[in-house]
Motif scaffolding. Structure first.
Motif, PDB file in Angstrom:
ATOM      1  N   GLY A 117       6.437   5.759  25.400  1.00 62.34           N
ATOM      2  CA  GLY A 117       7.082   6.711  24.520  1.00 62.34           C
ATOM      3  C   GLY A 117       7.677   6.114  23.265  1.00 62.34           C
ATOM      4  N   ASP A 118       7.482   4.797  23.044  1.00 63.23           N
ATOM      5  CA  ASP A 118       8.024   4.157  21.844  1.00 63.23           C
ATOM      6  C   ASP A 118       7.292   4.628  20.586  1.00 63.23           C
ATOM      7  N   ALA A 119       8.053   4.784  19.513  1.00 62.61           N
ATOM      8  CA  ALA A 119       7.445   5.105  18.218  1.00 62.61           C
ATOM      9  C   ALA A 119       6.576   3.936  17.775  1.00 62.61           C
ATOM     10  N   THR A 120       5.321   4.220  17.451  1.00 71.41           N
ATOM     11  CA  THR A 120       4.349   3.176  17.109  1.00 71.41           C
ATOM     12  C   THR A 120       3.551   3.593  15.880  1.00 71.41           C
ATOM     13  N   TYR A 121       3.399   2.648  14.967  1.00 73.25           N
ATOM     14  CA  TYR A 121       2.668   2.935  13.731  1.00 73.25           C
ATOM     15  C   TYR A 121       1.156   2.822  13.939  1.00 73.25           C
ATOM     16  N   LEU A 122       0.460   3.868  13.502  1.00 69.78           N
ATOM     17  CA  LEU A 122      -0.991   3.812  13.356  1.00 69.78           C
ATOM     18  C   LEU A 122      -1.276   3.390  11.917  1.00 69.78           C
ATOM     19  N   ILE A 123      -2.200   2.456  11.752  1.00 65.31           N
ATOM     20  CA  ILE A 123      -2.476   1.888  10.428  1.00 65.31           C
ATOM     21  C   ILE A 123      -3.902   2.217   9.997  1.00 65.31           C
ATOM     22  N   ILE A 124      -4.026   2.789   8.822  1.00 63.97           N
ATOM     23  CA  ILE A 124      -5.352   3.056   8.262  1.00 63.97           C
ATOM     24  C   ILE A 124      -5.638   2.007   7.191  1.00 63.97           C
ATOM     25  N   LYS A 125      -6.758   1.348   7.335  1.00 63.60           N
ATOM     26  CA  LYS A 125      -7.123   0.278   6.402  1.00 63.60           C
ATOM     27  C   LYS A 125      -7.660   0.851   5.089  1.00 63.60           C
ATOM     28  N   GLU A 126      -7.910  -0.044   4.146  1.00 67.84           N
ATOM     29  CA  GLU A 126      -8.372   0.379   2.820  1.00 67.84           C
ATOM     30  C   GLU A 126      -9.727   1.077   2.872  1.00 67.84           C
ATOM     31  N   ASP A 127     -10.549   0.725   3.858  1.00 66.69           N
ATOM     32  CA  ASP A 127     -11.862   1.358   3.961  1.00 66.69           C
ATOM     33  C   ASP A 127     -11.820   2.660   4.764  1.00 66.69           C
ATOM     34  N   LYS A 128     -10.607   3.161   5.011  1.00 65.68           N
ATOM     35  CA  LYS A 128     -10.400   4.418   5.741  1.00 65.68           C
ATOM     36  C   LYS A 128     -10.789   4.330   7.205  1.00 65.68           C
ATOM     37  N   SER A 129     -10.779   3.162   7.763  1.00 65.11           N
ATOM     38  CA  SER A 129     -10.984   3.001   9.202  1.00 65.11           C
ATOM     39  C   SER A 129      -9.636   2.696   9.849  1.00 65.11           C
ATOM     40  N   LEU A 130      -9.569   2.919  11.150  1.00 69.51           N
ATOM     41  CA  LEU A 130      -8.324   2.707  11.872  1.00 69.51           C
ATOM     42  C   LEU A 130      -8.174   1.235  12.254  1.00 69.51           C
ATOM     43  N   GLU A 131      -6.995   0.678  11.994  1.00 69.57           N
ATOM     44  CA  GLU A 131      -6.717  -0.707  12.366  1.00 69.57           C
ATOM     45  C   GLU A 131      -6.777  -0.855  13.881  1.00 69.57           C
ATOM     46  N   SER A 132      -7.185  -2.035  14.344  1.00 73.08           N
ATOM     47  CA  SER A 132      -7.374  -2.262  15.782  1.00 73.08           C
ATOM     48  C   SER A 132      -6.073  -2.534  16.530  1.00 73.08           C
ATOM     49  N   PHE A 133      -4.960  -2.507  15.808  1.00 75.19           N
ATOM     50  CA  PHE A 133      -3.662  -2.676  16.470  1.00 75.19           C
ATOM     51  C   PHE A 133      -2.664  -1.688  15.885  1.00 75.19           C
ATOM     52  N   GLY A 134      -1.701  -1.328  16.713  1.00 79.34           N
ATOM     53  CA  GLY A 134      -0.582  -0.516  16.262  1.00 79.34           C
ATOM     54  C   GLY A 134       0.674  -1.361  16.289  1.00 79.34           C
ATOM     55  N   LEU A 135       1.683  -0.956  15.536  1.00 81.55           N
ATOM     56  CA  LEU A 135       2.939  -1.699  15.448  1.00 81.55           C
ATOM     57  C   LEU A 135       4.076  -0.877  16.051  1.00 81.55           C
ATOM     58  N   ASN A 136       4.738  -1.455  17.046  1.00 84.66           N
ATOM     59  CA  ASN A 136       5.917  -0.819  17.610  1.00 84.66           C
ATOM     60  C   ASN A 136       6.999  -0.761  16.533  1.00 84.66           C
ATOM     61  N   ALA A 137       7.574   0.424  16.333  1.00 81.54           N
ATOM     62  CA  ALA A 137       8.519   0.619  15.234  1.00 81.54           C
ATOM     63  C   ALA A 137       9.948   0.204  15.580  1.00 81.54           C
TER      64      ALA A 137
END
Length: 211
Positions: A117-137
């Motif tokens: 349930g932790d807030a986690t960042y989804l990251i979209i790269k410059e090529d509009k693809s999803l980054e392979s990792f998320g960052l716990n906020a």
């Protein structure tokens, strides 16, 4: 006559020697002794109870003061479990890759509900693809949720001024550790999945601190 008087006196002395002792005097000693013993037992029991109360109160007070002090130096956990979970939005709806990419621009970093349930960042790269990792906020200083500043191109904690690079590495303290990582993938339905990161932290080259 003197002989008779002597015999009577001897008889009287013998009779008094074998006369029964009054029971009241003898029986009065036993209750008094029993009462004293019982009173001593009660006093000992009360003393033990009072000692336990005092020791217990002191332990609770010391624990209440000491636990927050110790917790101050322990980085908050990043949550997680042994398996992956579906990323969710603020309303609890599952997030799907195709619709998520359509509604978010390149280089976007937005929050989703992640492991435990932790807030986690989804990251979209410059090529509009999803980054392979998320960052716990969760800030590794005192557990505040760290917002992303697009203008500053870094995460900036409003609580005590800690700052993190776009990949979650510490830029400025007092945060002692980088933001925790989570794997970010998709399943067969296209849903975005978070799963625990157990490998080496690529930002530090060391074992992941949240494991």
């Amino acid at each position: 006559m003197k002989f008779v008087a002597a015999i009577l006196a001897l008889y009287a002395a013998t009779a008094s020697a074998f006369a029964p002792v009054a029971m009241n005097a003898r029986s009065a000693v036993a209750p008094a002794s029993m009462a004293a013993t019982e009173e001593l037992y009660i006093d000992e029991e009360r003393r033990l109870i009072m000692n336990l109360i005092v020791v217990g109160s002191a332990a609770v007070t010391i624990g209440a003061m000491g636990i927050p002090y110790i917790a101050f130096f322990v980085p908050p956990g990043s949550g997680g479990g042994s398996g992956g979970i579906t990323a969710k939005d603020a309303l609890g709806n599952d997030l799907f890759l195709s619709s998520y990419l359509e509604s978010h621009p390149a280089k976007d970093r937005s929050l989703a509900q992640g492991l435990a349930g932790d807030a986690t960042y989804l990251i979209i790269k410059e090529d509009k693809s999803l980054e392979s990792f998320g960052l716990n906020a969760v800030c590794t200083h005192l557990g505040c949720v760290v917002p992303w500043s697009a203008a500053q191109n870094k995460f900036m904690c409003p609580c005590h001024g800690s700052q993190y690079s776009p990949d979650g590495a510490v830029v400025r303290g007092p945060a002692p550790l980088p933001l925790a990582l989570a794997h970010c993938d998709t399943d067969d339905t296209g849903a975005i999945i978070f799963s625990p990161w157990s490998e080496v932290d690529f930002r530090t080259g060391e074992k992941a601190w949240w494991n």
